[in-house]
Design an enzyme around this catalytic site. Structure first.
Site, mmCIF file in Angstrom:
data_model
loop_
_atom_site.group_PDB
_atom_site.id
_atom_site.type_symbol
_atom_site.label_atom_id
_atom_site.label_comp_id
_atom_site.label_asym_id
_atom_site.label_seq_id
_atom_site.Cartn_x
_atom_site.Cartn_y
_atom_site.Cartn_z
ATOM 1 N N CYS A 187 -3.677 20.897 -16.973
ATOM 2 C CA CYS A 187 -2.632 20.331 -16.113
ATOM 3 C C CYS A 187 -2.791 18.821 -15.909
ATOM 4 C CB CYS A 187 -2.610 21.053 -14.774
ATOM 5 S SG CYS A 187 -2.524 22.839 -14.988
ATOM 6 N N HIS A 238 0.877 17.105 -9.661
ATOM 7 C CA HIS A 238 1.038 18.321 -10.465
ATOM 8 C C HIS A 238 1.603 19.423 -9.568
ATOM 9 C CE1 HIS A 238 0.406 21.724 -12.928
ATOM 10 N NE2 HIS A 238 -0.662 22.153 -12.287
ATOM 11 N N ASN A 259 4.645 26.354 -12.011
ATOM 12 C CA ASN A 259 3.588 25.488 -12.542
ATOM 13 C C ASN A 259 3.701 25.449 -14.069
ATOM 14 O OD1 ASN A 259 1.159 24.489 -13.535
ATOM 15 N ND2 ASN A 259 -0.125 25.616 -12.087
#
Ligand code: COA
Length: 322
Positions: free
Chosen positions: A111, A247, A277
């Site tokens: 990520c 993020h 996500n």
């Protein structure tokens, strides 16, 4: 010499799946997912692939930047879910865009992939090894999920975000990166097992596994430290940051970070409600949302931060130049 973002783009699969639809797939509820994560919806690839999404986002970023693919001399893709082990997603993008002058490779920083890509591009610029880079975060995480595991499959989505970045005197003001392999076991996904004439190893696909609370604790402790460090290194005050683009893992993580930094939630735009996500794609998609909606003006200072499997994390302070 630093790096300046001159264009952004993003792409999402056609199919949107809301929490209620997941209630029919695993033992979960819209209420559980929303209250624990903030996520309401995600896009799931059906026809699309990691590469097709990456190419679409890249084309949009190139258009937005007003450059030609021939000008690209570096293509970096942050991904944990490339379609092929090789060639890399970056080389496939190079082919699709007709960008023969680029050096192209993938990076796995999960990520934090976009932030790591930005750091590598800046280093190439400083070393006079490139002038114009395309940085892409692209994921089809739905193929990494065990769709019987409610603790993971409800959290993630698919998509791609991209930015064209140019060597410049202004733009990135500071960059912070870190990794902690010691604690990496909290978020894993197996690859192919060794399988050759000398071992007997029945092939078994492995899916993403996560110790949610360990990941949560890591994020809430590490991200504020990285943000503070990036702001210190940039030589500015926290209050000067217009947007903190974090993020998009979980609204509770973002709220906890905002609280620790003593900054109002209005400075933390989110899109995890719509997309879930999307690992490396998360930060560049959010940046593209903000850029395309005209919320950035020349001179605005923004902070980008990514964090996730590895563990890895990265933060950057930018002064918007467009
Ligand atoms: N629907 C309903 N119940 C669920 C569920 C789901 N989708 N997933 C887990 N549960 C259940 C668990 O089985 C557990 O039940 P039990 O108490 O009967 O054992 C209960 O909910 C609580 O589980 P727990 O894991 O303790 O929940 P939590 O409060 O820690 O929330 C996360 C789980 C994943 C939302 C949270 O830990 C988190 O946000 N972690 C960070 C994850 C992340 O962002 N990862 C990506 C980083 S890049």
């Amino acid at each position: 010499m630093t790096a300046e973002i001159i264009g952004t783009g993003s792409a999402l699969p056609m199919l949107a799946v809301n929490n209620r639809e997941l209630e029919g797939i695993v033992d979960t509820t819209d209420e559980w997912i929303k209250s624990r994560t903030g996520i309401e919806n995600r896009h799931i690839a059906v026809e699309e692939t990691t590469t097709s999404l990456a190419v679409k986002a890249a084309e949009a970023a190139i258009r937005n930047a007003g450059v030609s693919a021939q000008e690209l001399d570096l293509i970096i893709v942050g991904t944990v879910s490339g379609d092929l082990c090789f060639p890399s997603t970056a080389c496939q993008i190079q082919k699709a865009l007709s960008a023969p002058n680029a050096v192209a490779f993938d990076m796995n920083a999960a990520c934090a992939g976009f932030l790591f890509g930005l750091a590598v591009a800046e280093a190439y610029f400083k070393a006079s090894m490139a002038k114009t880079a395309l940085i892409v975060g692209a994921e089809v995480l739905s193929k990494m999920m065990d769709w019987k595991d409610r603790s993971t499959c409800v959290l993630f989505g698919d998509g791609a975000g991209a930015a064209v970045v140019r060597a410049s005197d202004a733009g990135v003001l500071s960059m912070v990166q870190g990794s902690d392999g010691e604690r990496g076991g909290a978020l894993t996904c197996g690859n192919r097992p060794v399988n050759n004439p000398f071992v007997s190893n029945p092939f078994r696909l492995e899916y993403a596994k996560m110790e949610g609370q360990a990941v949560y604790r890591f994020a809430v402790r590490t991200v504020p430290e990285a943000v503070r460090q990036a702001i210190r290194q940039a030589g500015i005050e926290m209050s000067e940051i217009k947007y903190f683009l974090l993020h998009q893992a979980n609204i509770r993580i973002i709220e906890a970070v905002a609280k620790k930094l003593e900054q109002p939630m209005e400075k933390f735009p989110t899109n995890l409600q719509k997309y879930g996500n999307i690992s490396a794609a998360s930060v560049p998609i959010l940046l593209d949302d903000i850029n395309q909606s005209g919320r950035l003006q020349k001179g605005d200072k923004i902070l980008l931060a990514g964090f996730g499997a590895g563990f890895t994390w990265g933060a950057a302070v930018l002064e918007w130049q467009r």
